[in-house]
Structures are given as structure tokens and as C-alpha cells.
Design an enzyme around this catalytic site. Structure first.
Site, PDB file in Angstrom:
ATOM      1  N   CYS A  89       0.843  -1.204   0.000  1.00 30.86           N
ATOM      2  CA  CYS A  89       0.000   0.000   0.000  1.00 30.86           C
ATOM      3  C   CYS A  89       0.876   1.251   0.000  1.00 30.86           C
ATOM      4  O   CYS A  89       1.919   1.286   0.658  1.00 30.86           O
ATOM      5  CB  CYS A  89      -0.887   0.037   1.237  1.00 30.86           C
ATOM      6  N   HIS A  90       0.409   2.251  -0.717  1.00 31.79           N
ATOM      7  CA  HIS A  90       1.093   3.543  -0.708  1.00 31.79           C
ATOM      8  C   HIS A  90       0.710   4.333   0.533  1.00 31.79           C
ATOM      9  O   HIS A  90      -0.445   4.277   0.952  1.00 31.79           O
ATOM     10  CB  HIS A  90       0.683   4.375  -1.935  1.00 31.79           C
ATOM     11  N   MET A 126      -8.229   0.306   1.144  1.00 35.77           N
ATOM     12  CA  MET A 126      -7.497  -0.429   2.184  1.00 35.77           C
ATOM     13  C   MET A 126      -7.503   0.340   3.504  1.00 35.77           C
ATOM     14  O   MET A 126      -7.555  -0.261   4.578  1.00 35.77           O
ATOM     15  CB  MET A 126      -6.062  -0.720   1.732  1.00 35.77           C
ATOM     16  N   ASP A 141     -10.853  -6.343  22.206  1.00 29.71           N
ATOM     17  CA  ASP A 141      -9.806  -6.232  23.221  1.00 29.71           C
ATOM     18  C   ASP A 141     -10.339  -5.631  24.514  1.00 29.71           C
ATOM     19  O   ASP A 141     -10.018  -6.105  25.607  1.00 29.71           O
ATOM     20  CB  ASP A 141      -8.644  -5.386  22.689  1.00 29.71           C
TER      21      ASP A 141
END
Length: 171
Positions: A89-90, A126, A141
Site C-alpha cells: 500500500c502507498h 485499504m 480487546d
């Protein structure tokens, strides 16, 4: 025929995987010649939990504090770190990331939707998907001490717009 389903696209129109060169080696796509355009992506997912856990999340009474507030910040931070997590990914200068929740008491489910925006040479799908994933993992969590059986699922891209490929929306 769906253009986004390779099984339904004639072979001469099948899109190529862009993260591999002619020899099949993984590489980062060169976006240098692409136009800077406004780009947006929306992604979603959900986490289902026990009713008692859901009540703590909804009411803000979880032992660790404001679960949804912390999860929202985690998702935003994750979107900004996507290129550190996904190898090809950029790095992207995000202009806006929003993390929104819908609470489903009947299903003891928290639905998360993320919208990511930028003006640049590559999309933000993304970043939106990473933000959804980390948002839901943060909820897990923060609540795992009382409910290890929570289920995260249905993480998906809902919509993307901008760039050469234009607008796409999930069915």
C-alpha cells in the site's frame, strides 16, 4: 454479468492483478502518472457479543471505559498506518476518516462503518477496511475479559469512488 466478478468477465476483459510484474514478482504499483482526484471509500463490519457485554458497551459501563470512543480513535489511527501494515500500500495523505456505529440491541451487535477520503493518485479502500478491522478488534480487546466468544465478521467494502475506475458499489 458483473464486471467485478472475474468468473463472469470474458477472458479478454479480465482485470490483471496489479501488484505483480511480468515475471510474477510482487511490486508496488507506480501511481506517479495517475491524476490527483477526489477519492472516497466506505467499508463496514460488525461484532456480535453476549447481551450483557452489549449493554456495557452501549451504556459506557465497561471496566476499561468508553469502548466505542476508544475504538473510534483506534480505527482512525489504523487508517493512517495502513501502509505500515499492508506491504504494497502507498502512504496516503487522508483528508477525512469517520468511524460510525449502529447499535443493534436485539442482535447484541455493534455495526461499524468507516468512510475514508483523500485527494490523490490512489484509492482509500485499504484504509477504510483497515480502520473497520482495527475498530472491531479494539472493541474485542476492551471486552474480552467478560466475553471471549465475541464474533467479528462481515468486513467488506461498501463503495469506492474516484480515480480511473470510477464508482463501484456493493450489491
Amino acid at each position: 454479468m458483473r464486471a467485478d466478478d472475474p468468473a463472469q468477465v470474458p477472458p479478454q476483459l479480465t482485470p490483471q492483478l496489479t501488484h505483480f510484474d511480468a515475471e510474477g514478482q510482487a511490486h508496488m504499483v507506480d501511481v506517479g502518472d495517475k491524476a490527483h482526484t477526489a477519492r472516497v471509500a466506505r467499508a463496514a463490519g460488525s461484532i456480535t457479543m453476549l447481551p450483557a457485554t452489549f449493554e456495557r458497551v452501549r451504556d459506557g459501563t465497561a471496566k476499561k471505559g468508553d469502548v466505542l470512543g476508544v475504538a473510534r480513535i483506534a480505527g482512525i489511527q489504523a487508517s493512517k498506518r495502513t501502509s505500515d501494515l499492508i506491504p504494497l500500500c502507498h502512504p496516503i495523505a487522508l483528508t477525512k476518516v469517520s468511524v460510525d456505529f449502529t447499535l443493534d440491541a436485539a442482535g447484541s451487535t455493534v455495526h461499524c462503518e468507516v468512510t475514508a477520503r483523500t485527494t490523490g493518485q490512489t484509492g482509500v479502500e485499504m484504509e477504510a477496511l483497515t480502520a473497520v478491522s482495527v475498530t472491531l478488534l479494539t472493541i474485542y480487546d476492551m471486552c474480552k475479559a467478560v466475553d471471549r466468544g465475541m464474533q467479528i465478521g462481515d468486513i467488506r467494502l461498501l463503495e469506492k469512488a474516484g480515480g480511473k475506475s470510477g464508482h463501484w458499489q456493493a450489491d
